[in-house]
Motif scaffolding. Sequence first.
Motif, PDB file in Angstrom:
ATOM      1  N   HIS A  53       0.834  -1.204   0.000  1.00  0.00           N
ATOM      2  CA  HIS A  53       0.000   0.000   0.000  1.00  0.00           C
ATOM      3  C   HIS A  53       0.870   1.257   0.000  1.00  0.00           C
ATOM      4  CE1 HIS A  53      -2.895   3.034   1.102  1.00  0.00           C
ATOM      5  NE2 HIS A  53      -2.280   3.227   2.250  1.00  0.00           N
ATOM      6  N   LYS A  54       1.848   1.321   0.870  1.00  0.00           N
ATOM      7  CA  LYS A  54       2.713   2.505   0.947  1.00  0.00           C
ATOM      8  C   LYS A  54       3.540   2.676  -0.324  1.00  0.00           C
ATOM      9  CE  LYS A  54       2.936   2.983   5.908  1.00  0.00           C
ATOM     10  NZ  LYS A  54       3.722   2.882   7.134  1.00  0.00           N
ATOM     11  N   GLN A  55       3.942   1.573  -0.932  1.00  0.00           N
ATOM     12  CA  GLN A  55       4.762   1.639  -2.136  1.00  0.00           C
ATOM     13  C   GLN A  55       3.972   2.155  -3.339  1.00  0.00           C
ATOM     14  OE1 GLN A  55       6.546  -2.120  -3.156  1.00  0.00           O
ATOM     15  NE2 GLN A  55       7.590  -1.306  -4.948  1.00  0.00           N
ATOM     16  N   PHE A  56       2.691   1.764  -3.447  1.00  0.00           N
ATOM     17  CA  PHE A  56       1.933   2.061  -4.657  1.00  0.00           C
ATOM     18  C   PHE A  56       0.769   3.023  -4.464  1.00  0.00           C
ATOM     19  CE2 PHE A  56       3.883  -2.086  -5.492  1.00  0.00           C
ATOM     20  CZ  PHE A  56       4.529  -1.806  -6.674  1.00  0.00           C
ATOM     21  N   ASN A  57       0.539   3.506  -3.255  1.00  0.00           N
ATOM     22  CA  ASN A  57      -0.610   4.361  -3.004  1.00  0.00           C
ATOM     23  C   ASN A  57      -0.488   5.684  -3.758  1.00  0.00           C
ATOM     24  OD1 ASN A  57      -3.048   5.152  -1.813  1.00  0.00           O
ATOM     25  ND2 ASN A  57      -1.956   6.235  -0.187  1.00  0.00           N
ATOM     26  N   SER A  58      -1.489   5.972  -4.578  1.00  0.00           N
ATOM     27  CA  SER A  58      -1.554   7.251  -5.290  1.00  0.00           C
ATOM     28  C   SER A  58      -3.008   7.511  -5.652  1.00  0.00           C
ATOM     29  CB  SER A  58      -0.700   7.205  -6.562  1.00  0.00           C
ATOM     30  OG  SER A  58      -1.353   6.446  -7.570  1.00  0.00           O
ATOM     31  N   ALA A  59      -3.240   8.606  -6.329  1.00  0.00           N
ATOM     32  CA  ALA A  59      -4.603   8.924  -6.758  1.00  0.00           C
ATOM     33  C   ALA A  59      -5.122   7.913  -7.773  1.00  0.00           C
ATOM     34  CB  ALA A  59      -4.645  10.334  -7.342  1.00  0.00           C
ATOM     35  N   GLN A  60      -4.219   7.198  -8.452  1.00  0.00           N
ATOM     36  CA  GLN A  60      -4.626   6.265  -9.502  1.00  0.00           C
ATOM     37  C   GLN A  60      -4.404   4.795  -9.150  1.00  0.00           C
ATOM     38  OE1 GLN A  60      -6.279   6.854 -12.477  1.00  0.00           O
ATOM     39  NE2 GLN A  60      -6.659   8.741 -11.362  1.00  0.00           N
ATOM     40  N   THR A  61      -3.848   4.505  -7.982  1.00  0.00           N
ATOM     41  CA  THR A  61      -3.686   3.122  -7.541  1.00  0.00           C
ATOM     42  C   THR A  61      -4.156   3.019  -6.097  1.00  0.00           C
ATOM     43  OG1 THR A  61      -1.394   3.492  -6.871  1.00  0.00           O
ATOM     44  CG2 THR A  61      -1.740   2.621  -9.086  1.00  0.00           C
ATOM     45  N   HIS A  62      -5.128   2.167  -5.872  1.00  0.00           N
ATOM     46  CA  HIS A  62      -5.682   1.985  -4.525  1.00  0.00           C
ATOM     47  C   HIS A  62      -5.570   0.530  -4.115  1.00  0.00           C
ATOM     48  CE1 HIS A  62      -7.536   5.954  -4.479  1.00  0.00           C
ATOM     49  NE2 HIS A  62      -7.966   5.708  -5.697  1.00  0.00           N
ATOM     50  N   LEU A  63      -5.398   0.280  -2.825  1.00  0.00           N
ATOM     51  CA  LEU A  63      -5.492  -1.053  -2.253  1.00  0.00           C
ATOM     52  C   LEU A  63      -6.654  -1.017  -1.276  1.00  0.00           C
ATOM     53  CD1 LEU A  63      -2.689  -3.402  -1.118  1.00  0.00           C
ATOM     54  CD2 LEU A  63      -4.723  -3.143   0.278  1.00  0.00           C
ATOM     55  N   ILE A  64      -7.583  -1.950  -1.446  1.00  0.00           N
ATOM     56  CA  ILE A  64      -8.753  -2.024  -0.573  1.00  0.00           C
ATOM     57  C   ILE A  64      -8.822  -3.417   0.041  1.00  0.00           C
ATOM     58  CG2 ILE A  64     -11.258  -1.813  -0.413  1.00  0.00           C
ATOM     59  CD1 ILE A  64     -11.110  -0.151  -3.040  1.00  0.00           C
ATOM     60  N   GLY A  65      -8.868  -3.469   1.353  1.00  0.00           N
ATOM     61  CA  GLY A  65      -9.099  -4.724   2.061  1.00  0.00           C
ATOM     62  C   GLY A  65     -10.596  -4.921   2.201  1.00  0.00           C
TER      63      GLY A  65
END
Length: 179
Positions: A53-65
């Motif tokens: 999540h921290k590596q790829f979090n941006s306005a265009q990439t989300h991680l949802i549990g």
Amino acid sequence: AVLIATTILNPLTIPIIGGKPIPLTGHKALTIVFLTNDCPIANDSQPDLERIHKQFNSAQTHLIGVYINPKLTESEAKKHKAEFQFTYLQSIDRTHALVKHLRATTTPEAFVLDHTGKVQYRGRINNMYSDLGVRRKSVTENDLADAIRAISQGQMPKAKETKPYGCLIPDLADFDDLD
């Protein structure tokens, strides 16, 4: 009634605890990981999911549990988040609409969708487990991170599907027996 049935069979958005719903389309990469708060393998994966999540979090990439237990309260989900110290978005799939839409079978099981909402990766987070209860000393393959990186760059991931190890997702009706 037709609109409701369509929404249940083909969810267009994911409701987010404490936030706005996230659409399944329009992202460079949308990562959905199915979870339960009581699956040891899913819980063991939390530090890796947080790093991703921290590596790829941006306005265009989300991680949802996405929790699969429809009886889990938002308060219990928030407690789980605090206990395992992760910051990515949370949702509860109370009707298993997303479980059915993606045909999820296991927690944790990850899906990475491209900008059109098409699944480009499905499977494990990494090779931490080689079988149920068989944990490696160290991770040597980071399938989910590799897939997110490729998909967010408009490329195909090396592996489109890997076998996840974890807890099986029960049928929705099976939760009726739980207190």
